[in-house]
Scaffold this active site. Structure first.
Site, PDB file in Angstrom:
ATOM      1  N   LYS A 166      36.561  27.161  33.919  1.00 19.66           N
ATOM      2  CA  LYS A 166      36.549  27.731  32.562  1.00 19.66           C
ATOM      3  C   LYS A 166      37.804  28.565  32.322  1.00 19.66           C
ATOM      4  O   LYS A 166      38.439  28.447  31.269  1.00 19.66           O
ATOM      5  CB  LYS A 166      35.304  28.618  32.408  1.00 19.66           C
ATOM      6  CG  LYS A 166      35.326  29.523  31.194  1.00 19.66           C
ATOM      7  CD  LYS A 166      34.099  30.404  31.122  1.00 19.66           C
ATOM      8  CE  LYS A 166      34.180  31.689  31.899  1.00 19.66           C
ATOM      9  NZ  LYS A 166      35.013  32.758  31.296  1.00 19.66           N
ATOM     10  N   ASN A 167      38.152  29.406  33.286  1.00 20.99           N
ATOM     11  CA  ASN A 167      39.267  30.327  33.076  1.00 20.99           C
ATOM     12  C   ASN A 167      40.624  29.639  33.094  1.00 20.99           C
ATOM     13  O   ASN A 167      41.632  30.239  32.711  1.00 20.99           O
ATOM     14  CB  ASN A 167      39.244  31.461  34.112  1.00 20.99           C
ATOM     15  CG  ASN A 167      38.131  32.459  33.822  1.00 20.99           C
ATOM     16  OD1 ASN A 167      37.462  32.363  32.790  1.00 20.99           O
ATOM     17  ND2 ASN A 167      37.941  33.397  34.728  1.00 20.99           N
ATOM     18  N   CYS A 188      33.658  45.486  26.124  1.00 16.32           N
ATOM     19  CA  CYS A 188      32.657  44.528  26.577  1.00 16.32           C
ATOM     20  C   CYS A 188      31.885  45.182  27.699  1.00 16.32           C
ATOM     21  O   CYS A 188      32.213  46.281  28.129  1.00 16.32           O
ATOM     22  CB  CYS A 188      33.296  43.221  27.016  1.00 16.32           C
ATOM     23  SG  CYS A 188      34.202  43.344  28.533  1.00 16.32           S
ATOM     24  N   ARG A 201      38.615  47.027  28.678  1.00 13.63           N
ATOM     25  CA  ARG A 201      39.465  45.824  28.670  1.00 13.63           C
ATOM     26  C   ARG A 201      40.454  45.774  27.506  1.00 13.63           C
ATOM     27  O   ARG A 201      40.342  44.938  26.595  1.00 13.63           O
ATOM     28  CB  ARG A 201      38.607  44.563  28.671  1.00 13.63           C
ATOM     29  CG  ARG A 201      37.786  44.444  29.923  1.00 13.63           C
ATOM     30  CD  ARG A 201      36.977  43.183  29.957  1.00 13.63           C
ATOM     31  NE  ARG A 201      37.728  42.045  30.480  1.00 13.63           N
ATOM     32  CZ  ARG A 201      37.169  40.869  30.727  1.00 13.63           C
ATOM     33  NH1 ARG A 201      35.912  40.670  30.481  1.00 13.63           N
ATOM     34  NH2 ARG A 201      37.891  39.887  31.218  1.00 13.63           N
ATOM     35  N   ASP A 218      35.377  38.308  40.087  1.00 17.41           N
ATOM     36  CA  ASP A 218      34.340  37.429  39.541  1.00 17.41           C
ATOM     37  C   ASP A 218      33.353  36.943  40.605  1.00 17.41           C
ATOM     38  O   ASP A 218      32.379  36.266  40.275  1.00 17.41           O
ATOM     39  CB  ASP A 218      34.980  36.224  38.832  1.00 17.41           C
ATOM     40  CG  ASP A 218      35.623  36.621  37.504  1.00 17.41           C
ATOM     41  OD1 ASP A 218      35.416  37.770  37.061  1.00 17.41           O
ATOM     42  OD2 ASP A 218      36.326  35.782  36.920  1.00 17.41           O
ATOM     43  N   ARG A 247      27.720  30.721  29.395  1.00 17.31           N
ATOM     44  CA  ARG A 247      29.161  30.849  29.137  1.00 17.31           C
ATOM     45  C   ARG A 247      29.971  30.311  30.311  1.00 17.31           C
ATOM     46  O   ARG A 247      31.131  29.936  30.124  1.00 17.31           O
ATOM     47  CB  ARG A 247      29.538  32.316  28.913  1.00 17.31           C
ATOM     48  CG  ARG A 247      28.946  32.902  27.655  1.00 17.31           C
ATOM     49  CD  ARG A 247      29.501  34.279  27.428  1.00 17.31           C
ATOM     50  NE  ARG A 247      30.953  34.264  27.531  1.00 17.31           N
ATOM     51  CZ  ARG A 247      31.692  35.337  27.776  1.00 17.31           C
ATOM     52  NH1 ARG A 247      31.134  36.505  27.925  1.00 17.31           N
ATOM     53  NH2 ARG A 247      33.001  35.233  27.855  1.00 17.31           N
TER      54      ARG A 247
END
Ligand code: UD1
Length: 428
Positions: free
Chosen positions: A22-23, A125, A130, A315, A407
């Protein structure tokens, strides 16, 4: 809203296919804004964040043709052909940026190609404030004029960007990606110092090179870019998702299972593999990926500190905390990237984990067992840690707010159920 219901205690056995990252996919999709040619991206994961980016780009006038799934992959490995030649809009509205911070990745390409971009500030968030100050400073160093008004960043460079020196005071993945994309169309040379070296940054750089960009130092902390007049279209395959890999590796380990991560690549998660091995998990490279097993023996505690790549990824922090929770002895897990990334701790404690937070570190004392509970997902990786804890816990766990999981994890319950997990998604 959906819930995920898991009855724990089943070892996972079988094969799990690893999707595209995804990233990596998000900045690659934003890179389509740099060219009037067609950027054809394959191995895209089927995730909510990818749909949000597609929505944002198509609202701007990028035409996106879905060219089906890659062969043999079921829903996996989608192919998108992105064509930004008819771009009609250079604004990224609050509604979409609020949903996904990575929307800010359109800023660099838009101002570089069109001399103008208006992008909503992402706001806070769950895992911290961030900010995007480093993205903005970097663009200013390339000659963009930046103004903040009404919650929006307005960046202008009517005569185009000009190469410059950008030295990041902190390692920033998104900041590096934004500046790297912008520099490809700036006049002259740009040097990016203290650049992020994450595999997803490298993937973006390789794709930009395939589009005609001139970039040296790929994979290092100094990227040197010779700006081009224009870039052309390309075909590019997204790198596998190292966080999905690591998450399922932990799932196999905590349940005492034996799982092949199809398409897994050891070179992307070396430091995670080292920590898993030190905790007593068996990992070997096999023909089609990585095999992770814990057939015999106990898990052992370990110490880990999150750092920019090639250090331990933030992560994967929440998932490793589950492993530490059921390992023998004490572990210390230190978070250095985000200031508020222990949101999963109270939920894991409710499931019986013994975790104490001291500033940026969590001391985790292994317990004999976790027990099922009603828990609440708070962010993407925190929610995956709740799934992992549930897989090993006694009894039933009900996870609420699973849209966080959607997500970042494609068909999670299908992949786990195929390996023997007792997991289902229900409409609450
Ligand atoms: C990316 C990843 C995210 C991962 C993170 C760190 C994507 C879409 N997301 O997020 O999953 O957890 O890298 O590996 O790729 N910072 C500033 N000012 C800035 C930019 C960042 O202070 O302008 C700070 C952040 O608040 C954070 C740290 O720098 O504390 C690292 O953030 P960054 O690497 O930019 O993360 P993202 O690109 O947002």
């Amino acid at each position: 809203m959906d819930q995920i219901v898991i009855r724990g205690g089943k070892p996972l056995n079988g094969t799990i296919a690893i999707g595209g990252a995804k990233n990596a996919a998000l900045p690659l999709m934003a890179a389509s804004l740099l060219t009037d040619g067609v950027l054809r991206l394959s191995n895209l994961p089927h995730l909510a964040d990818i749909s949000t980016m597609a929505h944002l780009l198509s609202d701007m006038g990028v035409s996106i043709a879905m060219q089906g799934d890659a062969p043999g992959g079921g829903h996996m490995g989608r192919v998108f052909a992105l064509d930004a030649s008819g771009l009609s809009e250079t604004t990224a509205p609050y509604d979409l940026v609020r949903r996904m911070r990575a929307s800010v990745l359109v800023l660099g390409p838009l101002v570089a190609k069109h001399g103008h971009a208006r992008v909503s500030l992402p706001g806070g968030c769950a895992i911290g404030t961030r900010p995007v100050d480093l993205h903005l400073k970097g663009l200013e160093a390339l000659g963009a004029e930046i103004e903040l008004s009404e919650g929006y960043v307005e960046a202008k460079a009517p005569n185009g960007l000009v190469g410059g020196h950008v030295l990041f005071s902190n390692v920033t993945v998104g900041g590096t990606e934004n500046i790297l994309m912008a520099a490809c169309l700036a006049k002259g040379e740009t040097v990016i110092g203290n650049a992020a070296r994450e595999p997803e940054v490298t993937d973006l750089a390789n794709c930009l090179v395939a589009m005609g960009a001139k970039i040296e130092g790929i994979g290092t902390d100094t990227l040197k870019v010779q700006g081009s007049e224009s870039l052309h279209g390309a075909d590019y395959e997204v790198v596998p998702d190292r966080i999905e890999m690591g998450s399922y590796a932990v799932a196999a380990a905590v349940t005492g299972g034996d799982v092949v991560l199809k398409g897994g690549r050891a070179d992307l998660i070396e430091v995670v593999i080292d920590v898993l091995r030190s905790a007593g998990v068996g990992i070997e490279e096999v023909e089609d990926g990585l095999r992770v097993s814990r057939k015999n023996g106990h898990l052992k505690g370990f110490d880990v500190m999150t750092e920019p790549y090639p250090g331990f990824p933030t992560d994967m922090q929440a998932q490793m905390m589950v492993l530490a929770s059921v390992a023998q002895g004490a572990s210390m897990i230190t978070e250095t990237i985000f200031e508020n990334r222990f949101m999963h701790v109270p939920e894991l404690v409710r499931m019986g984990a013994d975790i104490n937070i001291h500033g940026r570190s969590a001391i985790v004392r292994g317990v004999q067992k976790l027990s099922g509970a009603q828990v609440m997902a708070t962010d993407l990786r925190a929610s995956s840690s709740l799934v992992l804890a549930a897989l090993v816990a006694e009894g039933e766990t009900i996870i609420n707010r699973v849209y966080h999981l959607d997500r970042g994890y494609e068909r999670l319950e299908e992949k786990l159920a195929a390996c023997g997990a007792d997991i289902k998604r229900v409409r609450a």
